[in-house]
Design a protein around this motif. Structure first.
Motif, mmCIF file in Angstrom:
data_model
loop_
_atom_site.group_PDB
_atom_site.id
_atom_site.type_symbol
_atom_site.label_atom_id
_atom_site.label_comp_id
_atom_site.label_asym_id
_atom_site.label_seq_id
_atom_site.Cartn_x
_atom_site.Cartn_y
_atom_site.Cartn_z
ATOM 1 N N ALA A 54 43.399 35.461 38.650
ATOM 2 C CA ALA A 54 42.433 36.707 37.510
ATOM 3 C C ALA A 54 42.949 36.223 36.085
ATOM 4 O O ALA A 54 42.250 35.777 35.126
ATOM 5 N N HIS A 56 45.694 35.474 34.631
ATOM 6 C CA HIS A 56 47.482 36.866 33.893
ATOM 7 C C HIS A 56 48.560 36.515 34.234
ATOM 8 O O HIS A 56 48.647 35.702 35.143
ATOM 9 N N LYS A 117 41.523 39.427 43.367
ATOM 10 C CA LYS A 117 42.682 39.527 42.289
ATOM 11 C C LYS A 117 43.421 41.005 41.811
ATOM 12 O O LYS A 117 43.023 41.744 42.662
ATOM 13 N N CYS A 119 43.192 43.351 38.419
ATOM 14 C CA CYS A 119 42.688 44.252 37.278
ATOM 15 C C CYS A 119 43.110 43.423 36.150
ATOM 16 O O CYS A 119 44.652 43.587 36.126
ATOM 17 N N GLU A 120 42.526 42.606 35.117
ATOM 18 C CA GLU A 120 43.733 42.858 33.760
ATOM 19 C C GLU A 120 44.114 43.795 32.825
ATOM 20 O O GLU A 120 44.780 43.563 32.338
ATOM 21 N N ASP A 130 36.411 39.172 44.115
ATOM 22 C CA ASP A 130 35.974 39.033 42.694
ATOM 23 C C ASP A 130 34.842 38.720 43.382
ATOM 24 O O ASP A 130 34.740 37.687 43.865
ATOM 25 N N ARG A 136 34.648 34.589 38.152
ATOM 26 C CA ARG A 136 35.231 34.854 36.931
ATOM 27 C C ARG A 136 35.615 36.399 36.221
ATOM 28 O O ARG A 136 35.074 36.902 35.429
ATOM 29 N N ARG A 138 36.382 40.146 35.728
ATOM 30 C CA ARG A 138 37.887 40.643 35.151
ATOM 31 C C ARG A 138 38.803 41.602 35.507
ATOM 32 O O ARG A 138 40.781 42.199 35.213
ATOM 33 N N TRP A 139 37.831 42.841 35.978
ATOM 34 C CA TRP A 139 38.159 43.862 36.500
ATOM 35 C C TRP A 139 37.987 44.550 37.168
ATOM 36 O O TRP A 139 37.254 43.984 38.377
ATOM 37 N N GLY A 146 36.700 47.594 33.040
ATOM 38 C CA GLY A 146 35.687 46.738 31.932
ATOM 39 C C GLY A 146 34.809 47.673 30.963
ATOM 40 O O GLY A 146 34.776 46.910 29.731
#
Length: 159
Positions: A54, A56, A117, A119-120, A130, A136, A138-139, A146
């Motif tokens: 992701a 990170h 992935k 989570c950010e 994902d 893309r 992110r959460w 999000g």
């Protein structure tokens, strides 16, 4: 990939609850109490790889996943009846590391490995698949992590 996602999600970073602390939680993964440290090391190495998918950085130093997986012998097993193939471990009752290695190998072949992935959100890092068209995401959830991130950005602009 469900095995990888499930193992990573045994730790709820926000609450600190670790289902591997319970006998039932360990039994879900076939992990004996004496193997707990190795299972946790594997979990955090997986989390670091999923965070990297992701874009990170991991929240702490961990043993690189490739280093852990390099310890596992796998082979390609072909079913003589229908010709289907998959990765297998040389021994029955494979340990968790071997089952994870097989799952990662299968995901690589399927082209889905990088879609798994973490989570950010720093208080989350939950594993998720994902499903966004462009890959893309992110959460783990737009409704929770999000929404929190968007609200923080909104409040920062207002303040």
């Amino acid at each position: 990939m469900a095995l990888v996602e499930s193992l990573v999600n045994t730790l709820d970073i926000e609450t600190g609850h670790d289902s591997l602390d319970t006998a039932d939680g360990r039994a879900r993964f076939g992990v004996a109490e004496k193997e707990l440290a190795e299972a946790r090391e594997l979990r955090e190495s997986l989390r670091a790889a999923l965070l990297a998918h992701a874009g990170h950085r991991p929240h702490r130093e961990v043993t690189p996943l490739g280093e852990l997986l390099s310890r596992v012998p796998l082979y390609v097993a072909v079913d003589e009846r229908d010709g289907s193939a998959g990765f297998a471990a040389p021994a029955a009752g494979a340990p968790l590391l071997t089952r994870i290695a097989a799952a990662v190998a299968e995901a690589l072949v399927a082209g889905t490995w990088t879609r798994l992935k973490a989570c950010e959100a720093e208080t989350c890092h939950w594993a998720y698949y994902d499903r966004s068209p462009a890959g893309r995401g992110r959460w783990c959830s737009m409704q929770v992590c999000g929404a929190r991130a968007k609200m923080r950005r909104y409040r920062a602009k207002e303040g």
